[in-house]
Write an enzyme that holds these catalytic residues in place. Structure first.
Site, short mmCIF file in Angstrom:
data_model
loop_
_atom_site.label_atom_id
_atom_site.label_comp_id
_atom_site.label_asym_id
_atom_site.label_seq_id
_atom_site.Cartn_x
_atom_site.Cartn_y
_atom_site.Cartn_z
CG ASP A 120 -2.05 -1.24 1.13
OD1 ASP A 120 -2.14 -1.50 -0.15
OD2 ASP A 120 -2.26 -1.46 2.26
CG ASP A 131 -6.59 -1.72 -1.55
OD1 ASP A 131 -6.61 -3.08 -1.76
OD2 ASP A 131 -5.82 -1.26 -0.69
#
Length: 169
Positions: A138, A151
């Protein structure tokens, strides 16, 4: 009023029998491009930021680029169960993506088809991360949450499905 009309039109565009294959092909090409973009951007930031894990590059006041490995699920839940977590989440994510692959074959409207495609592409990209790195990378840091493009694809696809099923079903 205008938004409701746009949503109504989007929800009623059919994956017609005449151009069904063409629409699906374009969606598949676009989805593949999104998957490649996500993987390339992740690879770039992994290599660019690997010497400074934990350091965030501030772009705007509440927008940063960070170096974070997520071994769990959303918001780092189960992040400390790495030993069993990665294999477990890899299996669960794969099953979910396969189920959505089945659902996409039943899609009658273009909005529904494309929404499922976004969720599949996002899920597949995160599965690739788990297979390659043992975790999901991320890097988009907005105030309190850190996520990646995959995401975002899943989120947008889910919102589109909620809109579709709210207005159409």
């Amino acid at each position: 009023m205008l938004l409701e009309q746009v949503i109504y039109i989007m929800c009623n565009l059919e994956v017609s029998k005449n151009n069904s294959s063409r629409n699906k092909l374009w969606s598949l090409i676009f989805g593949t491009q999104l998957l490649i973009i996500d993987q390339l951007v992740k690879s770039f930031f992994i290599n660019f930021l690997k010497k400074t894990p934990g350091i965030a590059i501030s772009i705007f006041k509440y927008f940063k680029i960070s170096y974070v490995w997520n071994y769990g699920i959303s918001f780092g839940i189960f992040n400390y169960y790495y030993d069993i977590g990665n294999i477990f989440f890899l299996i669960v994510n794969t099953i979910i993506v396969l189920c959505i692959c089945y659902l996409i074959t039943k899609a009658k409207k273009l909005l529904q088809f494309n929404a499922y495609m976004l969720v599949i592409i996002g899920g597949t990209s995160n599965i690739i991360d788990r297979m390659l790195y043992g975790a999901v990378f991320d890097f988009i840091d907005i105030y309190l949450i850190i996520f990646n493009l995959a995401d975002l694809y899943i989120f947008v696809g889910t919102i589109l499905l909620v809109i579709y099923y709210s207005y159409y079903e």
